[in-house]
Design a protein around this motif. Structure first.
Motif, PDB file in Angstrom:
ATOM      1  N   SER A  10       0.835  -1.191   0.000  1.00 34.96           N
ATOM      2  CA  SER A  10       0.000   0.000   0.000  1.00 34.96           C
ATOM      3  C   SER A  10       0.874   1.246   0.000  1.00 34.96           C
ATOM      4  CB  SER A  10      -0.900   0.021   1.229  1.00 34.96           C
ATOM      5  OG  SER A  10      -0.120   0.215   2.397  1.00 34.96           O
ATOM      6  N   TYR A  11       0.271   2.351  -0.346  1.00 33.49           N
ATOM      7  CA  TYR A  11       0.978   3.622  -0.313  1.00 33.49           C
ATOM      8  C   TYR A  11       1.467   3.911   1.104  1.00 33.49           C
ATOM      9  CZ  TYR A  11       2.078   8.527  -0.725  1.00 33.49           C
ATOM     10  OH  TYR A  11       2.726   9.729  -0.683  1.00 33.49           O
ATOM     11  N   GLN A  12       0.643   3.605   2.101  1.00 31.90           N
ATOM     12  CA  GLN A  12       1.027   3.841   3.485  1.00 31.90           C
ATOM     13  C   GLN A  12       2.254   3.005   3.866  1.00 31.90           C
ATOM     14  OE1 GLN A  12      -2.130   3.123   2.488  1.00 31.90           O
ATOM     15  NE2 GLN A  12      -3.033   5.144   2.739  1.00 31.90           N
ATOM     16  N   SER A  13       2.334   1.781   3.341  1.00 34.13           N
ATOM     17  CA  SER A  13       3.502   0.933   3.608  1.00 34.13           C
ATOM     18  C   SER A  13       4.758   1.521   2.987  1.00 34.13           C
ATOM     19  CB  SER A  13       3.273  -0.480   3.072  1.00 34.13           C
ATOM     20  OG  SER A  13       2.224  -1.106   3.758  1.00 34.13           O
ATOM     21  N   LEU A  14       4.625   2.090   1.785  1.00 35.97           N
ATOM     22  CA  LEU A  14       5.774   2.726   1.145  1.00 35.97           C
ATOM     23  C   LEU A  14       6.264   3.910   1.973  1.00 35.97           C
ATOM     24  CD1 LEU A  14       7.711   3.138  -1.313  1.00 35.97           C
ATOM     25  CD2 LEU A  14       5.993   4.729  -2.179  1.00 35.97           C
ATOM     26  N   VAL A  15       5.347   4.749   2.411  1.00 36.03           N
ATOM     27  CA  VAL A  15       5.717   5.915   3.220  1.00 36.03           C
ATOM     28  C   VAL A  15       6.438   5.467   4.484  1.00 36.03           C
ATOM     29  CG1 VAL A  15       4.798   7.841   4.585  1.00 36.03           C
ATOM     30  CG2 VAL A  15       3.911   7.409   2.283  1.00 36.03           C
ATOM     31  N   LYS A  16       5.913   4.442   5.135  1.00 36.22           N
ATOM     32  CA  LYS A  16       6.536   3.922   6.351  1.00 36.22           C
ATOM     33  C   LYS A  16       7.939   3.374   6.058  1.00 36.22           C
ATOM     34  CE  LYS A  16       5.644   0.735  10.167  1.00 36.22           C
ATOM     35  NZ  LYS A  16       4.727  -0.249  10.735  1.00 36.22           N
ATOM     36  N   SER A  50       2.649   4.794 -12.003  1.00 36.77           N
ATOM     37  CA  SER A  50       1.623   5.136 -11.012  1.00 36.77           C
ATOM     38  C   SER A  50       2.083   6.342 -10.195  1.00 36.77           C
ATOM     39  CB  SER A  50       1.386   3.948 -10.080  1.00 36.77           C
ATOM     40  OG  SER A  50       2.532   3.733  -9.279  1.00 36.77           O
ATOM     41  N   ASN A  51       1.165   6.933  -9.469  1.00 37.67           N
ATOM     42  CA  ASN A  51       1.508   8.067  -8.609  1.00 37.67           C
ATOM     43  C   ASN A  51       2.553   7.685  -7.571  1.00 37.67           C
ATOM     44  OD1 ASN A  51      -0.266   9.747  -9.960  1.00 37.67           O
ATOM     45  ND2 ASN A  51      -1.941   9.386  -8.529  1.00 37.67           N
ATOM     46  N   GLN A  52       2.406   6.498  -6.978  1.00 34.81           N
ATOM     47  CA  GLN A  52       3.347   6.029  -5.953  1.00 34.81           C
ATOM     48  C   GLN A  52       4.748   5.870  -6.547  1.00 34.81           C
ATOM     49  OE1 GLN A  52       1.849   2.660  -3.791  1.00 34.81           O
ATOM     50  NE2 GLN A  52       3.848   2.044  -3.091  1.00 34.81           N
ATOM     51  N   HIS A  53       4.821   5.260  -7.727  1.00 35.45           N
ATOM     52  CA  HIS A  53       6.110   5.042  -8.381  1.00 35.45           C
ATOM     53  C   HIS A  53       6.737   6.386  -8.777  1.00 35.45           C
ATOM     54  CE1 HIS A  53       8.407   2.432 -11.568  1.00 35.45           C
ATOM     55  NE2 HIS A  53       9.198   2.927 -10.654  1.00 35.45           N
ATOM     56  N   ARG A  54       5.943   7.288  -9.310  1.00 35.73           N
ATOM     57  CA  ARG A  54       6.429   8.625  -9.680  1.00 35.73           C
ATOM     58  C   ARG A  54       6.966   9.370  -8.449  1.00 35.73           C
ATOM     59  NH1 ARG A  54       4.880  10.233 -14.774  1.00 35.73           N
ATOM     60  NH2 ARG A  54       5.175  12.437 -14.301  1.00 35.73           N
ATOM     61  N   GLU A  55       6.251   9.252  -7.340  1.00 35.41           N
ATOM     62  CA  GLU A  55       6.697   9.922  -6.114  1.00 35.41           C
ATOM     63  C   GLU A  55       8.041   9.356  -5.650  1.00 35.41           C
ATOM     64  OE1 GLU A  55       5.314  10.739  -1.520  1.00 35.41           O
ATOM     65  OE2 GLU A  55       3.784  10.262  -3.001  1.00 35.41           O
ATOM     66  N   PHE A  56       8.183   8.031  -5.674  1.00 33.79           N
ATOM     67  CA  PHE A  56       9.452   7.413  -5.298  1.00 33.79           C
ATOM     68  C   PHE A  56      10.579   7.943  -6.192  1.00 33.79           C
ATOM     69  CE2 PHE A  56      12.679   4.222  -6.240  1.00 33.79           C
ATOM     70  CZ  PHE A  56      13.204   3.998  -4.982  1.00 33.79           C
TER      71      PHE A  56
END
Length: 137
Positions: A10-16, A50-56
């Protein structure tokens, strides 16, 4: 061709995970990638991240810690060096292993298995599943 195994992050797991990573030994990032580099990589791979991948990619670019390496991008990386570069690995794996264009490599387990973002299988947040796949000819 080998067998794929699915997992979800999940996005939350990535942030953590990104908050914990700097506490690991040998933590290194490449610094963020520009929007131009991200868009060029998308064009080269014929896929939209994806947004998550772009943010990373925009925050970290590439991540290495405690002997683990999460791939970044180098859309101009035509030196033949695959390590750390999702673009070069994806092009190589499409040609050598006939893998789908929707699979973007992000991690090498060094035992024949790779982790890929599977853009053919998005969750409700439009994020790809992470799959593990044994690269065999």
């Amino acid at each position: 061709m080998g067998e794929a195994y699915n997992t979800e992050m999940s996005y939350q797991s990535l942030v953590k995970a990104m908050k914990l990573a700097p506490k690991c030994r040998f933590y290194t990032t490449a610094g963020g990638k520009s929007e131009e580099e991200i868009e060029k990589s998308e064009r080269v791979l014929n896929i939209s991240f994806s947004n998550q991948h772009r943010e990373f990619l925009s925050k970290y670019g590439y991540l290495s810690f405690a002997g683990n390496e999460i791939f970044g991008i180098n859309p101009d990386g035509d030196s033949g060096i695959l390590e750390g570069n999702s673009v070069a690995y994806a092009i190589n794996d499409r040609e050598e292993y006939h893998l789908p264009k929707e699979w973007i490599p992000i991690y090498n387990f060094e035992d024949g298995y790779m982790a890929y973002l599977d853009y053919s299988s998005l969750n409700v947040e439009k994020e790809p599943k992470v799959i593990s796949f044994e690269r065999k000819k």
